[in-house]
Design a protein around this motif. Structure first.
Motif, short mmCIF file in Angstrom:
data_model
loop_
_atom_site.label_atom_id
_atom_site.label_comp_id
_atom_site.label_asym_id
_atom_site.label_seq_id
_atom_site.Cartn_x
_atom_site.Cartn_y
_atom_site.Cartn_z
N GLY A 2 0.18 15.98 12.06
CA GLY A 2 0.33 15.53 13.42
C GLY A 2 -0.10 14.12 13.78
O GLY A 2 0.30 13.63 14.81
N ASP A 3 -0.94 13.46 13.00
CA ASP A 3 -1.40 12.10 13.29
C ASP A 3 -0.33 11.08 12.91
O ASP A 3 0.58 11.36 12.14
N ARG A 4 -0.50 9.87 13.46
CA ARG A 4 0.33 8.73 13.06
C ARG A 4 -0.58 7.75 12.33
O ARG A 4 -1.74 7.57 12.70
N TRP A 5 -0.05 7.15 11.29
CA TRP A 5 -0.83 6.24 10.45
C TRP A 5 -0.24 4.84 10.45
O TRP A 5 0.97 4.65 10.58
N HIS A 6 -1.14 3.86 10.25
CA HIS A 6 -0.76 2.48 9.95
C HIS A 6 -1.01 2.31 8.46
O HIS A 6 -2.11 2.61 7.98
N VAL A 7 -0.01 1.85 7.72
CA VAL A 7 -0.10 1.72 6.26
C VAL A 7 0.05 0.26 5.88
O VAL A 7 0.98 -0.43 6.34
N GLU A 8 -0.86 -0.23 5.05
CA GLU A 8 -0.81 -1.61 4.56
C GLU A 8 -0.98 -1.62 3.05
O GLU A 8 -1.71 -0.79 2.50
N VAL A 9 -0.34 -2.59 2.41
CA VAL A 9 -0.54 -2.83 0.99
C VAL A 9 -1.07 -4.25 0.84
O VAL A 9 -0.48 -5.20 1.34
N ASP A 10 -2.21 -4.38 0.17
CA ASP A 10 -2.77 -5.70 -0.11
C ASP A 10 -2.01 -6.28 -1.30
O ASP A 10 -2.24 -5.91 -2.45
N ARG A 11 -1.07 -7.17 -1.01
CA ARG A 11 -0.21 -7.71 -2.05
C ARG A 11 -0.97 -8.61 -3.02
O ARG A 11 -0.50 -8.87 -4.12
N GLY A 12 -2.15 -9.05 -2.65
CA GLY A 12 -2.99 -9.83 -3.56
C GLY A 12 -3.68 -8.94 -4.60
O GLY A 12 -4.12 -9.43 -5.63
N PRO A 25 8.52 8.00 -2.45
CA PRO A 25 9.66 7.08 -2.45
C PRO A 25 10.19 6.77 -1.05
O PRO A 25 10.77 5.71 -0.83
N ASP A 26 9.97 7.67 -0.10
CA ASP A 26 10.38 7.40 1.27
C ASP A 26 9.37 6.52 2.01
O ASP A 26 9.67 5.99 3.07
N GLY A 27 8.17 6.36 1.43
CA GLY A 27 7.12 5.60 2.09
C GLY A 27 6.90 4.20 1.55
O GLY A 27 6.39 3.34 2.26
N PHE A 28 7.29 3.97 0.28
CA PHE A 28 7.01 2.68 -0.35
C PHE A 28 8.21 2.20 -1.15
O PHE A 28 9.01 2.99 -1.62
N ALA A 29 8.28 0.88 -1.33
CA ALA A 29 9.31 0.27 -2.16
C ALA A 29 8.69 -0.91 -2.90
O ALA A 29 7.68 -1.48 -2.44
N LEU A 30 9.27 -1.28 -4.02
CA LEU A 30 8.87 -2.48 -4.74
C LEU A 30 9.91 -3.56 -4.47
O LEU A 30 11.11 -3.29 -4.49
N ASP A 31 9.44 -4.78 -4.23
CA ASP A 31 10.37 -5.88 -4.01
C ASP A 31 10.76 -6.51 -5.35
O ASP A 31 10.37 -6.00 -6.41
N SER A 32 11.48 -7.60 -5.32
CA SER A 32 11.97 -8.23 -6.56
C SER A 32 10.83 -8.77 -7.43
O SER A 32 11.01 -8.95 -8.63
N GLU A 42 4.20 1.84 10.38
CA GLU A 42 3.71 3.01 11.10
C GLU A 42 4.51 4.21 10.66
O GLU A 42 5.74 4.16 10.59
N THR A 43 3.81 5.30 10.38
CA THR A 43 4.48 6.50 9.89
C THR A 43 3.72 7.75 10.31
O THR A 43 2.53 7.67 10.64
N ASP A 44 4.40 8.87 10.28
CA ASP A 44 3.72 10.13 10.49
C ASP A 44 2.82 10.40 9.29
O ASP A 44 3.16 10.04 8.16
N ILE A 63 -4.83 3.06 4.60
CA ILE A 63 -4.24 3.86 5.67
C ILE A 63 -5.28 4.02 6.77
O ILE A 63 -6.42 4.39 6.49
N THR A 64 -4.87 3.74 7.99
CA THR A 64 -5.76 3.94 9.14
C THR A 64 -5.01 4.76 10.20
O THR A 64 -3.79 4.77 10.23
N LEU A 65 -5.79 5.43 11.04
CA LEU A 65 -5.19 6.16 12.15
C LEU A 65 -4.67 5.16 13.17
O LEU A 65 -5.37 4.21 13.55
N LEU A 66 -3.44 5.35 13.57
CA LEU A 66 -2.83 4.48 14.56
C LEU A 66 -3.59 4.66 15.88
O LEU A 66 -3.90 5.77 16.28
N GLY A 67 -3.90 3.58 16.51
CA GLY A 67 -4.62 3.64 17.78
C GLY A 67 -6.10 3.41 17.61
O GLY A 67 -6.63 2.43 18.10
#
Length: 77
Positions: A2-12, A25-32, A42-44, A63-67
């Motif tokens: 039921g919560d909403r999350w903020h998701v970040e990837v530290d690219r460094g 696979p629905d939540g993350f992708a790799l770039d070139s 933001e995701t459920d 991952i942090t709780l949105l809000g």
């Protein structure tokens, strides 16, 4: 969940292992450059996204709780 999350990837920190894409696979992708990024900032709340964060070999996913901004992963000690 039921919560909403903020998701970040530290690219460094990301090493492009692809474990996050394998877990969610629905939540993350790799770039070139083979750097991970969330498909949506933001995701459920979901088990696959949490498993991706927990399975990241370098803990590049936060991952942090949105809000509230309360940490979901990595957990605050």
């Amino acid at each position: 969940m039921g919560d909403r999350w903020h998701v970040e990837v530290d690219r460094g920190v990301c090493i492009g292992s692809g474990m996050c894409v394998n877990h969610a696979p629905d939540g993350f992708a790799l770039d070139s450059a083979r750097q991970s990024h969330p498909r949506a900032a933001e995701t459920d709340a979901s088990e696959p996204v949490l498993a991706a964060a927990e399975g990241c070999p370098v803990e590049a996913i936060a991952i942090t709780l949105l809000g509230s901004g309360e940490a979901v992963f990595p957990p605050e000690e």
